[in-house]
Design an enzyme around this catalytic site. Structure first.
Site, mmCIF file in Angstrom:
data_model
loop_
_atom_site.group_PDB
_atom_site.id
_atom_site.type_symbol
_atom_site.label_atom_id
_atom_site.label_comp_id
_atom_site.label_asym_id
_atom_site.label_seq_id
_atom_site.Cartn_x
_atom_site.Cartn_y
_atom_site.Cartn_z
ATOM 1 N N HIS A 233 102.444 -4.305 -112.428
ATOM 2 C CA HIS A 233 103.748 -3.644 -112.417
ATOM 3 C C HIS A 233 103.532 -2.239 -112.992
ATOM 4 O O HIS A 233 102.974 -2.112 -114.084
ATOM 5 C CB HIS A 233 104.749 -4.363 -113.315
ATOM 6 N N HIS B 27 104.421 -2.009 -107.309
ATOM 7 C CA HIS B 27 103.627 -3.183 -107.678
ATOM 8 C C HIS B 27 102.356 -3.172 -106.852
ATOM 9 O O HIS B 27 102.402 -3.016 -105.624
ATOM 10 C CB HIS B 27 104.425 -4.463 -107.457
ATOM 11 N N ASP C 169 109.532 2.517 -109.130
ATOM 12 C CA ASP C 169 108.837 1.258 -109.352
ATOM 13 C C ASP C 169 107.759 1.045 -108.291
ATOM 14 O O ASP C 169 107.907 1.465 -107.146
ATOM 15 C CB ASP C 169 109.860 0.112 -109.269
ATOM 16 N N ARG D 235 121.845 -3.395 -114.893
ATOM 17 C CA ARG D 235 121.675 -4.189 -116.115
ATOM 18 C C ARG D 235 122.957 -4.103 -116.931
ATOM 19 O O ARG D 235 123.467 -3.004 -117.178
ATOM 20 C CB ARG D 235 120.478 -3.680 -116.925
ATOM 21 N N LYS E 109 100.066 -4.904 -121.536
ATOM 22 C CA LYS E 109 100.612 -3.729 -120.840
ATOM 23 C C LYS E 109 100.165 -2.454 -121.541
ATOM 24 O O LYS E 109 99.906 -2.430 -122.745
ATOM 25 C CB LYS E 109 102.138 -3.786 -120.777
ATOM 26 N N GLN F 247 114.557 3.094 -110.551
ATOM 27 C CA GLN F 247 113.202 3.143 -111.094
ATOM 28 C C GLN F 247 112.216 3.634 -110.043
ATOM 29 O O GLN F 247 112.334 3.282 -108.867
ATOM 30 C CB GLN F 247 112.767 1.751 -111.558
ATOM 31 N N CYS G 147 110.673 -6.554 -109.181
ATOM 32 C CA CYS G 147 109.436 -7.326 -109.007
ATOM 33 C C CYS G 147 109.560 -8.518 -108.045
ATOM 34 O O CYS G 147 108.750 -8.644 -107.127
ATOM 35 C CB CYS G 147 108.885 -7.798 -110.347
#
Length: 672
Positions: A543, A412, A410, A390, A497, A408, A361
């Site tokens: 997100h 945005h 991912d 992580r 979310k 991911q 992000c």
């Protein structure tokens, strides 16, 4: 004069009950059947013991086994307490810690007596037998409210060092609940928030099973003592338990680690904890999945970017991730190591710090901030197959389902307030298409709402929640078909979310997709656009992920399909196997024609029987086997066998087989 409380019931009726009445008394007043069936009660929405007195007028909803979610959590909680009592009965000197209910059962952590080692699975049958004895004794479970000092003194005198340590971290002056199992001096006690059933006899002694034992550090800290964790599964009745055990057996057959080895997809090793070594077959699946999703994103108007793995600590401090995720981040000193004596590299210790990104992000906000953005540029959809790291504890890692290095899908979306509903609807449509094309016909939708600790005022949250709720309604995702549910208090710190929970082939749920609405990060990282009024405004940041971690999703795919991937995803789509060596040349010609048509194909020309070859390629989950011998070579035909098909084989011409297989192998988004 007796004080009467007004008790509102779910059917709209109101009963008057004398002061001191309990939900059990309410159930008895309604009828003996309900009194027998009642397990607990919701009092003004709070789940409580049946025998806890009512404090005043209240809305009361009696919980029975028909209220399966609440009932299961209750019985699993009780089984954990019965487990702890049984272990202490059998092994005096054992210290107890904590034992929560889990998604399919319960566990409890114990510190075994000093004169014996950790508990093992050989101990489980005796513990189960003692648990059934406690259930048969029908011991009452009685709630008592104690002061913190009294609880500490009790546990210290009982030799329960872990409980005594924990209780002193609870707020001073706050009443603490203890639960007593049984009567008199022999009663067993535990610290617990509750609620519980009225007695141990309410549990079905045939509806549970202890499953395994593992090690667990006290409070999850490797610097603390190692405890023995005993796991169990528990249900409302034996029928549910038996069905679960069948699913468990099927899950073991589908274990992605086992199938991954059989199909030569990947491996893991201690020298790279939590990182996956992808083999050619496994990487083929990855590439096909990524290419498919990239085409879907391109069509949906996303722009793909790539952002750095390492960023300065200042970015993570500003975004707030350093404060919240520091323990899960890998930190790197920002310097080139010098060379010390003996040619050994040394670090100065004075360098600044950088961190491997645990999420994408903040980096995506940095891309948004480059150049001046206008309202005409919005919505701006930035996507990345972002590699993140992580620092998960070694004990929490699980195959490729939970790793330290993950990628991911991912993205945005930077948009205006007025665009939230349309962008959410578009994402839901994209996700629905992807899930169905990947073979998942069923998924549940949850809306997680404002937590107690949150950024932003209530008016902002009200609007954000209503926007997501309205988008889901317009997308048709709030009905029973999608098991729609709202989850109070489970939203992110910065916004509500949406969670999407897939259901796999054997009924397990996997939370994969998510869309989170964020007003906070654009503010913290100074993201802005020029609106129609000529002023700088903050964009809303959505997100979103469809698959989540690609590693985890591929693990889910492996288990969902039991390794029998749809043809377009299968690493090896076809094998051409010979019956006799005279057909070797023709087999290579067949493979060449298939390869020319875009099929991933191999040949098997080994001097083995055809039955051996069929069995071996079936174990490797190859979808199509084309068998050729002298007759097939002469006729320019093939004998086609499909994995898992009851039909033995299908005879067809080479030209027909190539055309059919090539058409079947086309990814779903490219089919006409």
């Amino acid at each position: 004069m007796t004080t009467l409380f007004k008790i509102a019931l779910p059917d709209g009726s109101v009963r008057e009950m004398p002061e001191g009445s309990t939900p059990a008394d309410v159930a008895a007043a309604i009828g003996p059947g309900l009194a027998k069936a009642a397990l607990a009660a919701k009092v003004d929405g709070e789940l409580r013991d049946l025998n806890r007195p009512l404090e005043g007028d209240a809305r009361v909803e009696l919980v029975t086994s028909r209220d399966e979610k609440d009932a299961l959590e209750l019985v699993r909680h009780d089984f954990a307490h019965v487990l702890a009592e049984a272990v202490q009965n059998l092994f005096p000197g054992t210290q107890i810690t904590f034992g929560p209910a889990t998604e399919d059962g319960f566990y409890y952590d114990f510190a075994p007596p000093p004169d014996r080692g950790p508990f093992t699975e050989e101990d489980l049958p005796a513990i189960e037998e003692e648990m059934r004895r406690i259930i048969a004794a029908d011991e009452p479970l009685i709630r008592e409210v104690w002061t913190r000092d009294r609880v500490r003194d009790y546990f210290e005198k009982s030799g329960e060092a872990f409980k005594a340590e924990w209780v002193m971290e609870l707020p001073e002056g706050e009443p603490i609940t203890m639960y007593r199992s049984g009567e008199g001096d022999s009663a067993w006690m535990d610290l617990c928030r509750g609620p519980h059933l009225a007695s141990t006899g309410k549990l079905d002694p045939l509806s549970f099973k202890l499953t395994r034992v593992s090690g667990a550090y006290w409070r999850g800290d490797p610097r603390n003592p190692m405890l023995s964790r005993i796991y169990g599964t528990a249900w409302l009745n034996k029928k549910q338990l038996d069905a679960y055990l069948v699913r468990l057996e099927e899950a073991a057959k589908r274990d992605h680690r086992k199938i991954g080895q059989e199909m030569d997809l990947f491996h893991l090793q201690a020298e790279a904890h939590g990182s996956v070594f992808w083999h050619p077959n496994g990487w083929t699946i990855w590439r096909q999945l990524e290419a498919y999703l990239r085409r879907r994103l391109d069509k949906a108007g996303y722009q793909e970017i790539k952002t750095p793995q390492l960023m300065d600590l200042k970015v993570w401090e500003t975004s707030g991730h350093w404060e919240k995720f520091r323990e899960s981040m890998f930190v790197v000193p920002d310097e080139v190591p010098g060379t010390g004596e003996g040619d050994q590299s040394v670090l100065s210790g004075s360098a600044g710090l950088m961190a491997l990104k645990p999420m994408n992000c903040p980096a995506h906000v940095q891309v948004f901030r480059q150049g001046i953005k206008s309202y005409r540029d919005l919505p701006l959809r930035l996507a990345e197959f972002g590699s993140c790291h992580r620092n998960e504890p070694h004990g929490a890692l699980h195959g490729i389902m939970r790793v330290r290095q993950l990628t991911q899908d991912d993205a945005h979306i930077f948009c205006t307030d007025d665009q939230i509903v349309d962008e959410t609807k578009a994402f839901c449509a994209l996700l629905d298409t992807v899930y169905r094309e990947l073979g998942f016909e069923s998924y549940a939708v949850k809306l997680a709402l404002r937590p107690d600790l949150r950024a932003g005022d209530d008016a902002l949250w009200e609007r954000a929640e209503n926007d997501l709720r309205e988008a889901l309604r317009q997308a048709g995702l709030t009905g029973e078909r999608f098991d729609y549910e709202e989850l109070p208090g489970e939203g992110a710190f910065y916004g509500p979310k949406i969670e999407f929970h897939l259901t796999d082939a054997i009924g397990r749920a996997w939370q994969c997709g998510t869309l989170q609405l964020d007003y906070v990060l654009p503010e913290r990282l100074d993201a802005a656009y020029i609106a129609e009024d000529g002023q700088r405004h903050r964009p809303v940041m959505l997100h979103r992920a469809v698959l989540g971690s690609l590693e985890r999703f591929i693990g889910i795919l492996i288990e969902h399909h039991a390794g029998k991937f749809p043809l377009w995803l299968a690493p090896v789509q076809a094998v051409v196997a010979t019956i006799v060596s005279d057909a070797d040349g023709y087999a290579q010609e067949v493979a060449a024609d298939l390869g020319e048509a875009g099929v991933r194909v191999e040949t098997d020309l080994r001097n083995e029987t055809i039955n051996y070859k069929v069995r071996e390629h079936s174990l490797a989950k190859v979808p199509l086997l084309l068998v050729v011998g002298k007759r097939e070579a002469d006729e320019r035909s093939v004998a086609l066998r499909r994995l898992g098909s009851e039909e033995r084989q299908q005879m067809m011409s080479l030209e027909e087989a190539v055309a059919m297989i090539a058409a079947e192998a086309v990814p779903p988004d490219l089919r006409r």
